[in-house]
Design an enzyme around this catalytic site. Structure first.
Site, PDB file in Angstrom:
ATOM      1  N   ASP A   1       0.857  -1.176   0.000  1.00 42.51           N
ATOM      2  CA  ASP A   1       0.000   0.000   0.000  1.00 42.51           C
ATOM      3  C   ASP A   1       0.901   1.237   0.000  1.00 42.51           C
ATOM      4  OD1 ASP A   1      -2.273   1.641   0.305  1.00 42.51           O
ATOM      5  OD2 ASP A   1      -2.110   1.552   2.480  1.00 42.51           O
TER       6      ASP A   1
ATOM      7  N   ASP B   1      -2.266  -1.088   5.538  1.00 44.76           N
ATOM      8  CA  ASP B   1      -2.737  -0.641   6.850  1.00 44.76           C
ATOM      9  C   ASP B   1      -4.247  -0.513   6.968  1.00 44.76           C
ATOM     10  OD1 ASP B   1      -2.943   1.565   5.107  1.00 44.76           O
ATOM     11  OD2 ASP B   1      -2.665   3.001   6.735  1.00 44.76           O
TER      12      ASP B   1
ATOM     13  N   GLU C   1      -0.951  10.085   4.844  1.00 43.78           N
ATOM     14  CA  GLU C   1      -2.260  10.085   4.200  1.00 43.78           C
ATOM     15  C   GLU C   1      -2.483  11.441   3.525  1.00 43.78           C
ATOM     16  OE1 GLU C   1      -4.542   7.756   3.863  1.00 43.78           O
ATOM     17  OE2 GLU C   1      -3.878   6.189   5.250  1.00 43.78           O
TER      18      GLU C   1
ATOM     19  N   GLU D   1      -0.324   5.024   0.964  1.00 38.87           N
ATOM     20  CA  GLU D   1      -0.608   5.993   2.027  1.00 38.87           C
ATOM     21  C   GLU D   1      -0.696   5.307   3.384  1.00 38.87           C
ATOM     22  OE1 GLU D   1      -3.564   9.138   0.992  1.00 38.87           O
ATOM     23  OE2 GLU D   1      -3.739   7.967  -0.849  1.00 38.87           O
TER      24      GLU D   1
END
Length: 199
Positions: free
Chosen positions: A7, A152, A15, A9
């Protein structure tokens, strides 16, 4: 051959929507895929708020240009890429990702695209494919690759579950508690070691 799918961000960079929300002072835009599993619902919510505040792509890109990778992220990625093929699978958009990929050494990223009017208003978005992270992992497996995955958020769980090994990284307490079968790490050194053991 093994491909590691990461992933973006929350794992390699902050983010984007949280950074933008803080920059423009609109706390409603802090909501991410950690909070809302339904991506379509989340994006339509974001687009509506942008419209209400007359904010467009340029304002978001101005914020992104100031974002740096998380401390240690580039070094982690460099070492990981030296020992296995790595693809970043993200639900972000190509219009957001470009400057961040430059700061990370131009890794391969598969992501989505925004629909933007001539005036710069974000009018919609186009997913690369449905359930893009899981679909991509299954496609890689269908052509002879094994996958390792780490992320996450809720939208990472599909690719983590479908891979030969999966890890949570800097995830939420709820996601960690609900998925105890997956090791959860907070340090790049731990994640790197765990991935290397699976190669």
């Amino acid at each position: 051959m093994v491909i590691t799918c990461l992933d973006l961000e929350g794992v390699l960079v902050p983010e984007i929507w949280i950074a933008f929300a803080d920059t423009v002072g609109i706390p409603e835009l802090r909501k991410t895929t950690r909070d809302e599993p339904d991506y379509d619902k989340l994006m339509n919510y974001r687009i509506q708020i942008l419209k209400e505040h007359n904010l467009g792509l340029k304002e978001i890109q101005d914020t992104i240009n100031k974002i740096q990778p998380l401390p240690g992220a580039k070094e982690f990625l460099d070492e990981l890429r030296s020992c296995c093929q790595t693809i970043i699978l993200s639900d972000t958009f190509s219009q957001f990702a470009s400057p961040l990929m430059e700061k990370l050494g131009q890794p391969t990223i598969f992501c989505n695209s925004l629909e933007v009017s001539d005036s710069g208003e974000i009018t919609g978005y186009k997913m690369r494919c449905e359930n893009s992270k899981l679909t991509t992992v299954k496609a890689l497996q269908s052509i002879g690759f094994e996958t390792i995955a780490s992320g996450d958020s809720f939208n990472d769980l599909g690719m983590i579950k479908a891979s030969k090994a999966g890890f949570l990284f800097r995830s939420t307490e709820k996601i960690i508690k609900d998925n105890p079968q997956y090791p959860a790490f907070t340090e790049y050194s731990e994640l790197l070691e765990a991935i290397k053991k699976e190669l």
